[in-house]
Design a protein around this motif. Structure first.
Motif, PDB file in Angstrom:
ATOM      1  N   ILE A  60      -3.384 -37.722 -22.461  1.00  0.00           N
ATOM      2  CA  ILE A  60      -4.620 -37.123 -22.140  1.00  0.00           C
ATOM      3  C   ILE A  60      -4.594 -35.402 -21.851  1.00  0.00           C
ATOM      4  CG2 ILE A  60      -6.335 -36.826 -19.977  1.00  0.00           C
ATOM      5  CD1 ILE A  60      -5.775 -39.893 -19.811  1.00  0.00           C
ATOM      6  N   TYR A  61      -3.307 -35.135 -21.120  1.00  0.00           N
ATOM      7  CA  TYR A  61      -3.048 -33.748 -20.987  1.00  0.00           C
ATOM      8  C   TYR A  61      -3.114 -32.974 -22.243  1.00  0.00           C
ATOM      9  CZ  TYR A  61      -1.733 -34.862 -16.270  1.00  0.00           C
ATOM     10  OH  TYR A  61      -1.556 -35.021 -14.940  1.00  0.00           O
ATOM     11  N   ALA A  62      -2.269 -33.461 -23.477  1.00  0.00           N
ATOM     12  CA  ALA A  62      -2.510 -32.767 -24.628  1.00  0.00           C
ATOM     13  C   ALA A  62      -3.795 -32.722 -25.350  1.00  0.00           C
ATOM     14  CB  ALA A  62      -1.378 -33.773 -25.393  1.00  0.00           C
ATOM     15  N   LEU A  63      -4.439 -33.708 -25.322  1.00  0.00           N
ATOM     16  CA  LEU A  63      -5.966 -33.768 -25.700  1.00  0.00           C
ATOM     17  C   LEU A  63      -6.840 -32.490 -24.943  1.00  0.00           C
ATOM     18  CD1 LEU A  63      -7.948 -35.267 -27.335  1.00  0.00           C
ATOM     19  CD2 LEU A  63      -8.420 -36.843 -25.378  1.00  0.00           C
ATOM     20  N   LEU A  64      -6.544 -32.536 -23.760  1.00  0.00           N
ATOM     21  CA  LEU A  64      -7.493 -31.528 -22.911  1.00  0.00           C
ATOM     22  C   LEU A  64      -6.556 -30.276 -22.482  1.00  0.00           C
ATOM     23  CD1 LEU A  64      -8.962 -34.109 -20.275  1.00  0.00           C
ATOM     24  CD2 LEU A  64      -9.815 -33.307 -22.465  1.00  0.00           C
ATOM     25  N   ALA A  65      -5.712 -29.965 -23.521  1.00  0.00           N
ATOM     26  CA  ALA A  65      -5.115 -28.747 -23.219  1.00  0.00           C
ATOM     27  C   ALA A  65      -5.768 -27.534 -23.267  1.00  0.00           C
ATOM     28  CB  ALA A  65      -3.820 -28.531 -24.465  1.00  0.00           C
ATOM     29  N   ASP A  66      -6.767 -27.221 -24.232  1.00  0.00           N
ATOM     30  CA  ASP A  66      -7.678 -26.136 -23.785  1.00  0.00           C
ATOM     31  C   ASP A  66      -8.380 -26.026 -22.589  1.00  0.00           C
ATOM     32  OD1 ASP A  66      -7.033 -25.419 -26.421  1.00  0.00           O
ATOM     33  OD2 ASP A  66      -8.729 -26.281 -27.410  1.00  0.00           O
ATOM     34  N   GLU A  67      -8.977 -27.164 -22.216  1.00  0.00           N
ATOM     35  CA  GLU A  67      -9.583 -27.324 -20.846  1.00  0.00           C
ATOM     36  C   GLU A  67      -8.743 -26.700 -19.707  1.00  0.00           C
ATOM     37  OE1 GLU A  67     -12.104 -28.748 -24.097  1.00  0.00           O
ATOM     38  OE2 GLU A  67     -10.083 -29.620 -23.342  1.00  0.00           O
ATOM     39  N   LEU A  68      -7.347 -27.267 -19.833  1.00  0.00           N
ATOM     40  CA  LEU A  68      -6.428 -26.961 -18.769  1.00  0.00           C
ATOM     41  C   LEU A  68      -5.953 -25.644 -18.771  1.00  0.00           C
ATOM     42  CD1 LEU A  68      -4.609 -30.312 -19.059  1.00  0.00           C
ATOM     43  CD2 LEU A  68      -5.731 -29.583 -16.968  1.00  0.00           C
ATOM     44  N   ALA A  69      -5.995 -25.180 -19.900  1.00  0.00           N
ATOM     45  CA  ALA A  69      -5.775 -23.467 -19.969  1.00  0.00           C
ATOM     46  C   ALA A  69      -6.871 -22.749 -19.697  1.00  0.00           C
ATOM     47  CB  ALA A  69      -4.998 -23.295 -21.376  1.00  0.00           C
ATOM     48  N   ASN A  70      -7.986 -23.360 -19.735  1.00  0.00           N
ATOM     49  CA  ASN A  70      -9.340 -22.494 -19.418  1.00  0.00           C
ATOM     50  C   ASN A  70     -10.050 -22.818 -18.436  1.00  0.00           C
ATOM     51  OD1 ASN A  70      -8.934 -20.296 -21.804  1.00  0.00           O
ATOM     52  ND2 ASN A  70      -8.975 -22.304 -22.991  1.00  0.00           N
ATOM     53  N   GLY A  71      -9.671 -23.130 -16.916  1.00  0.00           N
ATOM     54  CA  GLY A  71     -10.392 -23.310 -16.102  1.00  0.00           C
ATOM     55  C   GLY A  71      -9.944 -24.466 -15.275  1.00  0.00           C
ATOM     56  N   VAL A  72      -9.883 -25.572 -15.995  1.00  0.00           N
ATOM     57  CA  VAL A  72      -9.548 -26.871 -15.246  1.00  0.00           C
ATOM     58  C   VAL A  72      -8.209 -26.760 -14.402  1.00  0.00           C
ATOM     59  CG1 VAL A  72      -9.122 -29.271 -15.427  1.00  0.00           C
ATOM     60  CG2 VAL A  72     -11.098 -28.071 -16.846  1.00  0.00           C
ATOM     61  N   HIS A  73      -8.365 -26.899 -13.338  1.00  0.00           N
ATOM     62  CA  HIS A  73      -7.037 -26.644 -12.455  1.00  0.00           C
ATOM     63  C   HIS A  73      -6.254 -28.075 -12.097  1.00  0.00           C
ATOM     64  CE1 HIS A  73      -4.434 -25.313  -9.261  1.00  0.00           C
ATOM     65  NE2 HIS A  73      -4.781 -26.240  -8.310  1.00  0.00           N
ATOM     66  N   ALA A  74      -7.077 -29.062 -12.065  1.00  0.00           N
ATOM     67  CA  ALA A  74      -6.569 -30.400 -11.716  1.00  0.00           C
ATOM     68  C   ALA A  74      -7.195 -31.592 -12.403  1.00  0.00           C
ATOM     69  CB  ALA A  74      -6.361 -30.639 -10.457  1.00  0.00           C
ATOM     70  N   LEU A  75      -6.418 -32.465 -12.883  1.00  0.00           N
ATOM     71  CA  LEU A  75      -7.083 -33.763 -13.451  1.00  0.00           C
ATOM     72  C   LEU A  75      -6.268 -34.904 -12.410  1.00  0.00           C
ATOM     73  CD1 LEU A  75      -6.692 -33.287 -17.028  1.00  0.00           C
ATOM     74  CD2 LEU A  75      -8.947 -33.676 -15.865  1.00  0.00           C
ATOM     75  N   ALA A  76      -6.950 -35.878 -11.758  1.00  0.00           N
ATOM     76  CA  ALA A  76      -6.651 -36.946 -11.185  1.00  0.00           C
ATOM     77  C   ALA A  76      -6.650 -38.065 -12.140  1.00  0.00           C
ATOM     78  CB  ALA A  76      -7.224 -37.290  -9.983  1.00  0.00           C
ATOM     79  N   LEU A  77      -5.736 -38.634 -12.798  1.00  0.00           N
ATOM     80  CA  LEU A  77      -5.795 -39.646 -14.001  1.00  0.00           C
ATOM     81  C   LEU A  77      -5.574 -41.008 -13.381  1.00  0.00           C
ATOM     82  CD1 LEU A  77      -4.155 -37.620 -16.559  1.00  0.00           C
ATOM     83  CD2 LEU A  77      -6.533 -37.652 -16.338  1.00  0.00           C
ATOM     84  N   HIS A  78      -6.559 -41.591 -13.773  1.00  0.00           N
ATOM     85  CA  HIS A  78      -6.528 -43.248 -13.225  1.00  0.00           C
ATOM     86  C   HIS A  78      -6.466 -43.901 -14.789  1.00  0.00           C
ATOM     87  CE1 HIS A  78      -6.413 -42.381  -9.172  1.00  0.00           C
ATOM     88  NE2 HIS A  78      -7.357 -41.290  -9.346  1.00  0.00           N
ATOM     89  N   THR A  79      -5.522 -44.515 -15.318  1.00  0.00           N
ATOM     90  CA  THR A  79      -5.390 -44.889 -16.729  1.00  0.00           C
ATOM     91  C   THR A  79      -5.178 -46.319 -16.728  1.00  0.00           C
ATOM     92  OG1 THR A  79      -3.396 -44.164 -17.299  1.00  0.00           O
ATOM     93  CG2 THR A  79      -5.080 -42.685 -17.724  1.00  0.00           C
TER      94      THR A  79
END
Length: 103
Positions: A60-79
């Protein structure tokens, strides 16, 4: 398109989820209402069968790398797999408020 919508689309395309909930929790943090910096993701997918939690999160972090690099500070993941989701009663844990919330 909002960051939340982008996250939804990417996760849907990649994981074909049985359950997908993306909640903007930025208001629980110092970011305030209207921000798109903190998200809680609950994702149930058959693609997680036989995959450890850490590997699920890395994907998930790899898929959302652009978002994490551009404003998304935190993801609480429940998978979860479908059987894991059934076993926990089809409900992800609640997120606490940030320590800086309301200051």
């Amino acid at each position: 398109m909002s960051i939340e919508q982008t996250i939804l689309e990417k996760l849907t395309t990649e994981f074909q989820p049985i359950v997908l909930q993306v909640e903007n929790e930025s208001h629980k943090h110092s970011s305030g209402r209207g921000a798109e910096s903190h998200f809680k993701v609950t994702l149930v997918s058959s693609k997680f069968e036989g995959v450890r939690t850490l590997a699920r999160h890395r994907a998930i972090y790899a898929l959302l790398a652009d978002e994490l690099a551009n404003g998304v500070h935190a993801l609480a993941l429940h998978t979860y797999t479908e059987s894991e989701w059934q076993a926990i009663g089809q409900s992800a844990p609640s997120s606490p408020n940030c320590l800086g919330h309301g200051q």
